[in-house]
Scaffold this active site. Structure first.
Site, PDB file in Angstrom:
ATOM      1  N   CYS A 278      -7.713 -96.066 -24.396  1.00  0.00           N
ATOM      2  CA  CYS A 278      -8.566 -94.995 -23.872  1.00  0.00           C
ATOM      3  C   CYS A 278      -8.486 -94.817 -22.367  1.00  0.00           C
ATOM      4  O   CYS A 278      -8.041 -93.778 -21.884  1.00  0.00           O
ATOM      5  CB  CYS A 278     -10.030 -95.250 -24.271  1.00  0.00           C
ATOM      6  SG  CYS A 278     -10.373 -94.900 -26.003  1.00  0.00           S
ATOM      7  N   VAL A 279      -8.931 -95.820 -21.618  1.00  0.00           N
ATOM      8  CA  VAL A 279      -9.147 -95.637 -20.183  1.00  0.00           C
ATOM      9  C   VAL A 279      -7.871 -95.259 -19.419  1.00  0.00           C
ATOM     10  O   VAL A 279      -7.920 -94.411 -18.531  1.00  0.00           O
ATOM     11  CB  VAL A 279      -9.814 -96.884 -19.568  1.00  0.00           C
ATOM     12  CG1 VAL A 279     -10.093 -96.671 -18.086  1.00  0.00           C
ATOM     13  CG2 VAL A 279     -11.130 -97.179 -20.286  1.00  0.00           C
TER      14      VAL A 279
END
Length: 447
Positions: A278-279
């Site tokens: 994600c990040v």
């Protein structure tokens, strides 16, 4: 009663009575825990995946995801609440279909929605009246409405009338035992009032808290905002690490003192770079979409630039330490990376900075190996084909003495840090694990 209302009422009743057949497409880190949570809530669940080996393993009650125990999985298989399949024709019998497929970036750091598009196309082949389709994959605002919906409506069926669309961003934190799918609040939205009601009713039957928002685009933006928040704050402390380090100030000591403030501060910690599904990826979905509106995203892009540069910073510090403390060039050194996974206590290597560390060390001419109690071998990845198949080395006294330096990239709990402190010739610690454990050594460098 018109036909569309009848279709809606029938589906709402099936969801409310928990007889609705649920299909979850993509049985990875997001899809499998979700499927098991849905089965635990009392719904019959079919898990869809293209990998035959996964399907066979799951139907034998064997889990390959740490968040799902084989005991729990086997119980749901035995009860008939869960079964896995690679036959996507079975989507036709599902009342609720949830999409949990990857949304990576292209090599040019633009959204790659190929998995979402192909999955939507597969669903469309089996689409029928009265189905609810929910996208959980992280993406840019507008994907549900602009990508999923047109593919479905090519069948001649219409959203809000014949079928219903929704979006609910996944919220997974691998290795965090304090939360599970059912206890993490779920943001939900639908394409229209009836779809929103159906999505909300379904997830209320699975999780404790549901947070409805006004549109699918808003829900898509929620997920991006959560991860951009993390990316920006991690970039800030990574930059502070470099600046304060040049001044001889320990960033970890600064953060430890700063977090004593009971208001207006939230601690984030530096590291060797960002990892996970994600990040490191999600911010680029928004920066790409912002170009359509001719709007800059300088803050987000700067954060990504800083975080992406961290592996190179670590290798630079490693090279300096080898030269100054050992009188040896990195090009003639053997380096042991501790931790291949992107975060502690999980086997997940997606976007792990450790992979980049290995590549950078070898670009310098050095030789890099790794030890990870959770990862036996580097699997095949699109970005790191040159190092696939390498295996974790055993962490012994002889091995530690044989390497010129040890770089702690991931601070797994199941690592013998005392042995590293006692036997490594040089330690480069990117996680402050030795500081936390009180294992100060002359051989230790923070980076």
């Amino acid at each position: 009663m018109d036909a569309s209302r009848s279709t809606y009422d029938r589906l709402l009743n099936r969801i409310s009575t928990r007889v609705a057949q649920v299909g979850v497409i993509g049985l990875g880190y997001v899809g499998l825990p979700l499927a098991v949570a849905i089965a635990r809530a009392g719904f019959p669940v079919s898990g869809f995946d293209i990998e035959a080996q996964k399907v066979e393993s799951l139907n034998n009650g064997q889990s390959y995801i740490e968040a799902v125990t084989s005991t729990a999985l086997a119980g749901h298989v035995a009860s008939g609440r869960f079964r896995a399949t690679a036959d996507f024709a079975e989507l036709a019998v599902c009342d609720v279909i949830i999409i949990c497929v990857p949304t990576p970036l292209t090599k040019h750091r633009e959204p790659d929605l190929s998995f979402v598009r192909s999955t939507a196309g597969t669903i469309a082949k089996h689409l029928r009246l009265g189905q609810l389709i929910v996208l959980e994959s992280t993406t840019y605002p507008g994907t549900t409405d602009d990508v999923i919906k047109p593919i479905m409506e090519e069948t001649g069926l219409q959203s809000k009338i014949d079928f219903f669309l929704g979006f609910s961003p996944e919220r997974e934190d691998p290795g965090n035992r304090s939360f599970e799918v059912a206890t993490i609040p779920k943001v939900v939205a639908g394409d229209g009032i009836e779809a929103a009601t159906l999505v909300q009713a379904f997830y209320q039957g699975v999780v404790k808290t549901v947070v409805p928002v006004s549109s699918t685009a808003t829900a898509e933006a929620v997920k991006l905002t959560e991860n951009i928040f993390r990316s920006v704050n991690i970039a800030l402390v990574n930059e502070l690490k470099v600046v304060l380090g040049a001044m001889g100030i320990d960033i970890w000591e600064v953060i430890e003192a700063a977090k004593s403030k009971p208001f207006g501060y939230m601690p984030f910690y530096p590291g060797p770079g960002l990892g996970g599904h994600c990040v490191p990826i999600d911010p680029f979905y928004l920066t790409w979409k912002a170009r359509e509106y001719e709007l800059p995203t300088r803050f987000i892009e700067l954060a990504a630039e800083i975080n992406t540069a961290m592996p190179r910073h670590v290798v630079d510090e490693l090279a300096k330490a080898l030269d100054r403390r050992c009188g040896k060039a990195l090009s003639r050194s053997r380096i042991l990376i501790i931790g291949l996974a992107y975060k502690k206590n999980v086997p997940d290597i997606r976007e792990s900075p450790s992979l980049r560390l290995i590549e950078l060390i070898e670009e310098w001419g050095g030789k890099a190996e790794f030890h990870d109690p959770h990862v036996t071998e580097i699997p095949t990845t699109r970005e790191h084909m040159a190092i696939k198949g390498r295996r974790s080395v055993e962490l012994t006294e002889a091995a530690l003495k044989d390497f010129d330096a040890v770089v702690v990239a991931t601070d797994h709990d199941a690592i013998d840090y005392q042995a590293i402190a006692d036997h490594a010739l040089l330690i480069v610690d990117t996680r402050n694990v030795f500081g936390r454990l009180g294992l100060a050594r002359e051989t230790l460098v923070k980076a």
